[in-house]
Motif scaffolding. Sequence first.
Motif, PDB file in Angstrom:
ATOM      1  N   LEU A 297      -3.774  -7.668   6.533  1.00 58.09           N
ATOM      2  CA  LEU A 297      -3.840  -7.118   5.176  1.00 58.09           C
ATOM      3  C   LEU A 297      -3.120  -5.770   5.101  1.00 58.09           C
ATOM      4  CD1 LEU A 297      -7.449  -8.073   4.122  1.00 58.09           C
ATOM      5  CD2 LEU A 297      -5.368  -8.658   2.892  1.00 58.09           C
ATOM      6  N   GLY A 298      -3.400  -4.902   6.042  1.00 60.85           N
ATOM      7  CA  GLY A 298      -2.743  -3.599   6.048  1.00 60.85           C
ATOM      8  C   GLY A 298      -1.238  -3.720   6.177  1.00 60.85           C
ATOM      9  N   ASP A 299      -0.779  -4.569   7.094  1.00 60.24           N
ATOM     10  CA  ASP A 299       0.659  -4.754   7.288  1.00 60.24           C
ATOM     11  C   ASP A 299       1.326  -5.346   6.050  1.00 60.24           C
ATOM     12  OD1 ASP A 299       0.440  -3.749   9.833  1.00 60.24           O
ATOM     13  OD2 ASP A 299       0.501  -5.716  10.821  1.00 60.24           O
ATOM     14  N   SER A 300       0.651  -6.273   5.390  1.00 62.09           N
ATOM     15  CA  SER A 300       1.215  -6.888   4.192  1.00 62.09           C
ATOM     16  C   SER A 300       1.440  -5.859   3.090  1.00 62.09           C
ATOM     17  CB  SER A 300       0.287  -7.989   3.671  1.00 62.09           C
ATOM     18  OG  SER A 300       0.143  -9.003   4.623  1.00 62.09           O
ATOM     19  N   TYR A 301       0.433  -5.054   2.838  1.00 63.61           N
ATOM     20  CA  TYR A 301       0.574  -4.039   1.794  1.00 63.61           C
ATOM     21  C   TYR A 301       1.529  -2.928   2.225  1.00 63.61           C
ATOM     22  CZ  TYR A 301      -2.926  -6.183  -1.123  1.00 63.61           C
ATOM     23  OH  TYR A 301      -3.601  -7.055  -1.937  1.00 63.61           O
ATOM     24  N   TYR A 302       1.549  -2.602   3.500  1.00 67.02           N
ATOM     25  CA  TYR A 302       2.465  -1.572   3.993  1.00 67.02           C
ATOM     26  C   TYR A 302       3.911  -2.022   3.803  1.00 67.02           C
ATOM     27  CZ  TYR A 302       4.590   1.849   7.132  1.00 67.02           C
ATOM     28  OH  TYR A 302       5.365   2.847   7.663  1.00 67.02           O
ATOM     29  N   SER A 303       4.199  -3.282   4.114  1.00 70.78           N
ATOM     30  CA  SER A 303       5.569  -3.780   3.970  1.00 70.78           C
ATOM     31  C   SER A 303       5.976  -3.909   2.510  1.00 70.78           C
ATOM     32  CB  SER A 303       5.738  -5.120   4.686  1.00 70.78           C
ATOM     33  OG  SER A 303       4.943  -6.110   4.074  1.00 70.78           O
ATOM     34  N   ASN A 304       5.014  -4.035   1.610  1.00 76.84           N
ATOM     35  CA  ASN A 304       5.310  -4.088   0.170  1.00 76.84           C
ATOM     36  C   ASN A 304       5.264  -2.707  -0.481  1.00 76.84           C
ATOM     37  OD1 ASN A 304       5.672  -6.868   0.093  1.00 76.84           O
ATOM     38  ND2 ASN A 304       3.501  -7.252  -0.261  1.00 76.84           N
ATOM     39  N   ALA A 305       5.080  -1.668   0.319  1.00 79.80           N
ATOM     40  CA  ALA A 305       5.033  -0.269  -0.131  1.00 79.80           C
ATOM     41  C   ALA A 305       3.879  -0.008  -1.092  1.00 79.80           C
ATOM     42  CB  ALA A 305       6.358   0.150  -0.756  1.00 79.80           C
ATOM     43  N   ASP A 306       2.789  -0.741  -0.932  1.00 83.06           N
ATOM     44  CA  ASP A 306       1.568  -0.479  -1.697  1.00 83.06           C
ATOM     45  C   ASP A 306       0.638   0.296  -0.757  1.00 83.06           C
ATOM     46  OD1 ASP A 306      -0.607  -0.422  -3.339  1.00 83.06           O
ATOM     47  OD2 ASP A 306      -0.605  -2.572  -3.775  1.00 83.06           O
ATOM     48  N   PHE A 307       0.901   1.604  -0.651  1.00 85.70           N
ATOM     49  CA  PHE A 307       0.270   2.416   0.380  1.00 85.70           C
ATOM     50  C   PHE A 307      -1.207   2.673   0.117  1.00 85.70           C
ATOM     51  CE2 PHE A 307       4.810   3.632   0.560  1.00 85.70           C
ATOM     52  CZ  PHE A 307       5.082   3.062   1.800  1.00 85.70           C
ATOM     53  N   ASP A 308      -1.626   2.638  -1.128  1.00 90.92           N
ATOM     54  CA  ASP A 308      -3.038   2.846  -1.446  1.00 90.92           C
ATOM     55  C   ASP A 308      -3.881   1.709  -0.868  1.00 90.92           C
ATOM     56  OD1 ASP A 308      -5.171   4.248  -2.584  1.00 90.92           O
ATOM     57  OD2 ASP A 308      -5.097   3.017  -4.404  1.00 90.92           O
ATOM     58  N   LYS A 309      -3.456   0.474  -1.122  1.00 83.99           N
ATOM     59  CA  LYS A 309      -4.201  -0.681  -0.597  1.00 83.99           C
ATOM     60  C   LYS A 309      -4.039  -0.798   0.914  1.00 83.99           C
ATOM     61  CE  LYS A 309      -4.261  -3.383  -4.816  1.00 83.99           C
ATOM     62  NZ  LYS A 309      -3.859  -4.643  -5.451  1.00 83.99           N
ATOM     63  N   ALA A 310      -2.852  -0.461   1.415  1.00 85.05           N
ATOM     64  CA  ALA A 310      -2.647  -0.505   2.866  1.00 85.05           C
ATOM     65  C   ALA A 310      -3.587   0.477   3.560  1.00 85.05           C
ATOM     66  CB  ALA A 310      -1.194  -0.187   3.204  1.00 85.05           C
ATOM     67  N   ALA A 311      -3.743   1.675   2.992  1.00 83.58           N
ATOM     68  CA  ALA A 311      -4.637   2.677   3.577  1.00 83.58           C
ATOM     69  C   ALA A 311      -6.086   2.177   3.575  1.00 83.58           C
ATOM     70  CB  ALA A 311      -4.530   3.990   2.812  1.00 83.58           C
ATOM     71  N   LYS A 312      -6.463   1.477   2.516  1.00 80.62           N
ATOM     72  CA  LYS A 312      -7.823   0.921   2.436  1.00 80.62           C
ATOM     73  C   LYS A 312      -8.088  -0.039   3.598  1.00 80.62           C
ATOM     74  CE  LYS A 312     -10.525  -2.370  -0.238  1.00 80.62           C
ATOM     75  NZ  LYS A 312     -10.514  -3.302  -1.355  1.00 80.62           N
ATOM     76  N   TRP A 313      -7.139  -0.945   3.850  1.00 84.99           N
ATOM     77  CA  TRP A 313      -7.348  -1.940   4.895  1.00 84.99           C
ATOM     78  C   TRP A 313      -7.178  -1.346   6.285  1.00 84.99           C
ATOM     79  CZ3 TRP A 313     -10.258  -5.416   3.249  1.00 84.99           C
ATOM     80  CH2 TRP A 313     -10.162  -5.880   1.948  1.00 84.99           C
TER      81      TRP A 313
END
Length: 131
Positions: A62-78
């Motif tokens: 989950l973190g990697d998916s959001y990180y690669s899509n530049a959605d850093f808020d959700k990536a930080a959550k996961w």
Amino acid sequence: MKKIIFFYITIISLASFKGNAQDSKFYVTDKISDKYAYIDVIKTYERIAEKGYKSVDLFKKLGDSYYSNADFDKAAKWYCELFALSIDLEPEYYNQYAKCLLFIGQNDSANEILEKLKQKSGVIQEKKNRK
């Protein structure tokens, strides 16, 4: 003679153009279907996490998916959930988590994560020196 040469060149040009056009259409369709499958996987992983299932592998994905899509808020959550489960992670996760925290304005937390990465790197380096 010139008409015959012009005729052959025209036919060859049209044949090669038609072949290239078909390949590019297939490629575009293939890319679109991959994108939709990727989005569905993220939503599925989120539903699993919302139901209470916790796993290092799930939070990494989950973190990697959001990180690669530049959605850093959700990536930080996961990534936060990931670090709550385990701190014995690869250095790239420390780095990505710290970058996410910096992008959302949590500089102090990002510095703490980077400090943990430095400590972990020092421990790894000491183990290598002992061998």
